[in-house]
Design an enzyme around this catalytic site. Structure first.
Site, short mmCIF file in Angstrom:
data_model
loop_
_atom_site.label_atom_id
_atom_site.label_comp_id
_atom_site.label_asym_id
_atom_site.label_seq_id
_atom_site.Cartn_x
_atom_site.Cartn_y
_atom_site.Cartn_z
N SER A 9 0.84 -1.20 0.00
CA SER A 9 0.00 0.00 0.00
C SER A 9 0.87 1.24 0.00
O SER A 9 1.59 1.52 0.96
CB SER A 9 -0.91 0.00 1.23
OG SER A 9 -1.52 1.26 1.33
N HIS A 34 -0.94 -1.06 -4.44
CA HIS A 34 -2.25 -0.72 -3.89
C HIS A 34 -2.27 0.77 -3.58
O HIS A 34 -1.41 1.28 -2.86
CB HIS A 34 -2.48 -1.55 -2.63
CG HIS A 34 -3.83 -1.38 -2.02
ND1 HIS A 34 -4.95 -2.04 -2.49
CD2 HIS A 34 -4.25 -0.63 -0.97
CE1 HIS A 34 -5.99 -1.72 -1.75
NE2 HIS A 34 -5.60 -0.86 -0.82
N ASP A 36 -4.54 3.85 -2.14
CA ASP A 36 -5.71 4.17 -1.31
C ASP A 36 -6.14 5.61 -1.53
O ASP A 36 -5.41 6.54 -1.19
CB ASP A 36 -5.35 3.99 0.17
CG ASP A 36 -5.19 2.53 0.54
OD1 ASP A 36 -6.12 1.75 0.31
OD2 ASP A 36 -4.12 2.17 1.09
N MET A 38 -8.82 8.39 -0.39
CA MET A 38 -9.77 8.68 0.70
C MET A 38 -10.27 10.11 0.56
O MET A 38 -9.48 11.02 0.30
CB MET A 38 -9.08 8.52 2.04
CG MET A 38 -8.40 7.19 2.25
SD MET A 38 -7.60 7.15 3.85
CE MET A 38 -6.79 5.54 3.79
N HIS A 67 -7.93 1.55 -4.66
CA HIS A 67 -8.97 1.28 -3.65
C HIS A 67 -9.64 2.61 -3.33
O HIS A 67 -9.04 3.47 -2.69
CB HIS A 67 -8.28 0.67 -2.42
CG HIS A 67 -9.18 0.42 -1.25
ND1 HIS A 67 -8.71 0.12 0.01
CD2 HIS A 67 -10.54 0.41 -1.14
CE1 HIS A 67 -9.72 -0.08 0.83
NE2 HIS A 67 -10.84 0.11 0.17
N MET A 69 -11.95 4.78 -1.36
CA MET A 69 -12.73 4.96 -0.12
C MET A 69 -13.37 6.33 -0.21
O MET A 69 -13.04 7.27 0.53
CB MET A 69 -11.80 4.83 1.10
CG MET A 69 -11.42 3.38 1.36
SD MET A 69 -9.97 3.25 2.40
CE MET A 69 -8.69 3.40 1.16
N MET A 138 -12.07 -5.95 4.17
CA MET A 138 -11.39 -5.01 5.06
C MET A 138 -11.18 -5.72 6.40
O MET A 138 -12.14 -6.15 7.04
CB MET A 138 -12.20 -3.73 5.25
CG MET A 138 -12.38 -2.91 3.96
SD MET A 138 -10.86 -2.63 3.03
CE MET A 138 -9.88 -1.71 4.21
N PHE A 144 -7.10 4.49 7.85
CA PHE A 144 -5.73 4.71 8.32
C PHE A 144 -4.91 3.44 8.19
O PHE A 144 -5.45 2.33 8.40
CB PHE A 144 -5.73 5.15 9.79
CG PHE A 144 -6.55 6.39 10.03
CD1 PHE A 144 -6.00 7.65 9.82
CD2 PHE A 144 -7.88 6.29 10.42
CE1 PHE A 144 -6.77 8.80 10.02
CE2 PHE A 144 -8.65 7.43 10.61
CZ PHE A 144 -8.10 8.69 10.41
N GLY A 145 -3.62 3.62 7.93
CA GLY A 145 -2.70 2.49 7.99
C GLY A 145 -2.31 2.26 9.44
O GLY A 145 -2.66 3.04 10.33
N ASP A 176 -7.09 -6.51 3.51
CA ASP A 176 -6.48 -5.18 3.60
C ASP A 176 -6.57 -4.63 5.01
O ASP A 176 -7.66 -4.39 5.52
CB ASP A 176 -7.21 -4.25 2.61
CG ASP A 176 -6.57 -2.88 2.52
OD1 ASP A 176 -5.49 -2.67 3.11
OD2 ASP A 176 -7.15 -2.01 1.85
N GLY A 178 -3.63 -4.18 8.56
CA GLY A 178 -2.99 -4.89 9.67
C GLY A 178 -2.37 -6.22 9.27
O GLY A 178 -2.15 -7.08 10.13
N GLY A 198 0.79 -2.22 4.11
CA GLY A 198 1.43 -0.90 4.13
C GLY A 198 2.56 -0.86 5.13
O GLY A 198 3.74 -0.95 4.78
C1 DX5 Z 1 -6.72 1.57 5.03
C2 DX5 Z 1 -6.21 1.20 3.68
C3 DX5 Z 1 -5.11 0.20 3.70
C4 DX5 Z 1 -3.89 0.63 4.47
C5 DX5 Z 1 -3.19 -0.60 4.99
O1 DX5 Z 1 -7.93 2.19 4.94
O2 DX5 Z 1 -7.23 0.67 2.87
O3 DX5 Z 1 -4.75 -0.21 2.38
O4 DX5 Z 1 -3.00 1.40 3.71
O5 DX5 Z 1 -2.18 -0.21 5.82
P1 DX5 Z 1 -1.56 -1.21 6.92
O6 DX5 Z 1 -0.98 -2.36 6.18
O7 DX5 Z 1 -0.56 -0.36 7.60
O8 DX5 Z 1 -2.70 -1.63 7.82
ZN ZN Z 2 -6.62 -0.16 0.90
#
Ligand code: DX5
Ligand code: ZN
Length: 223
Positions: A9, A34, A36, A38, A67, A69, A138, A144-145, A176, A178, A198
């Site tokens: 990500s 990937h 993201d 938002m 992706h 969002m 999800m 958030f990552g 996707d 954690g 990510g």
């Molecule tokens: C969160 C994103 C993910 C995020 C994953 O809303 O969709 O793709 O970047 O990040 P990690 O791997 O740090 O959870």
């Molecule tokens: Zn994502």
């Protein structure tokens, strides 16, 4: 068991050194990038839009897995395809007329993906199983990552795998949020075909090696 596709990500990349990070991914075992997007409405965070996607596209050698969002993603499908997206995933929760949006994505020449938040049961996909090419489960609340995977996602992936099999769908299953070396093998075992990561990639001292380890974590765990 087949090693999963790995989709780092880009949200966790160093934006001041984006070209360097993308080139690192080009030379790694990453399969997709990937991306993201938002909007601050569908999720409580704002990431980036077209200029950044175009900048990423300039340097990538692998498919861009976008992706979205965002609310009402149908407004922007054609533009994301033009900006370089190869796959476009929209949220079930963000689409009043999901089949129409999925058709729009395929018509734009992209693989169509549906993302499901934790509270959305996989059964909502039963009647439209031939309309998408990938499903993103999800494993956190999006936005958030760096969050921790919710364990309920494991039986959910299993259930989805079963649903896709019974409906004859060949769609890929993604996970996707954690994802780490400690849980990837479990999710792959449950049925995940691609893994978005990510923090566990870009937070590692050697991101290319982290990608390698994630891809082969099944084998490592069994050893
Ligand atoms: C969160 C994103 C993910 C995020 C994953 O809303 O969709 O793709 O970047 O990040 P990690 O791997 O740090 O959870
Ligand atoms: Zn994502």
């Amino acid at each position: 068991m087949q090693p999963p596709l790995i989709a780092p990500s880009v949200l966790s990349a160093d934006f001041a050194n984006l070209q360097r990070d993308i080139e690192m991914l080009n030379n790694s075992e990453a399969d997709w990038y990937h991306v993201d997007v938002m909007d601050g409405l569908f999720v409580p965070n704002i990431s980036f839009g077209f200029p950044v996607l175009e900048a990423i596209y300039k340097h990538t050698k692998k498919p861009l897995d976008v992706h979205l969002m965002i609310v009402q993603p149908e407004r922007y499908i054609a533009e994301f395809a033009r900006a370089g997206a190869n796959h476009i995933t929209v949220h079930y929760e963000a689409c009043t007329h999901l089949p129409r949006v999925l058709t729009q994505i395929r018509d734009a020449g992209c693989r169509a993906g549906v993302a499901l938040n934790m509270q959305t049961p996989v059964e909502v996909l039963t009647d439209i199983a031939d309309m998408f090419d990938q499903v993103l489960i999800m494993t956190i609340n999006p936005g958030f990552g760096g969050q921790k995977l919710m364990p309920l996602s494991i039986p959910k992936v299993r259930k989805l795998k079963h649903l896709l099999r019974t409906t004859g769908s060949s769609a890929l299953i993604g996970v996707d949020g954690g994802m780490t070396l400690d849980n990837t093998a479990t999710l792959v075992e449950a049925g995940a075909d691609y893994v978005v990561a990510g923090t566990s990639v870009f937070g590692a001292s050697n991101p290319a090696d982290a990608i390698h380890q994630l891809k082969h974590s099944k084998q490592i765990n069994l050893a």
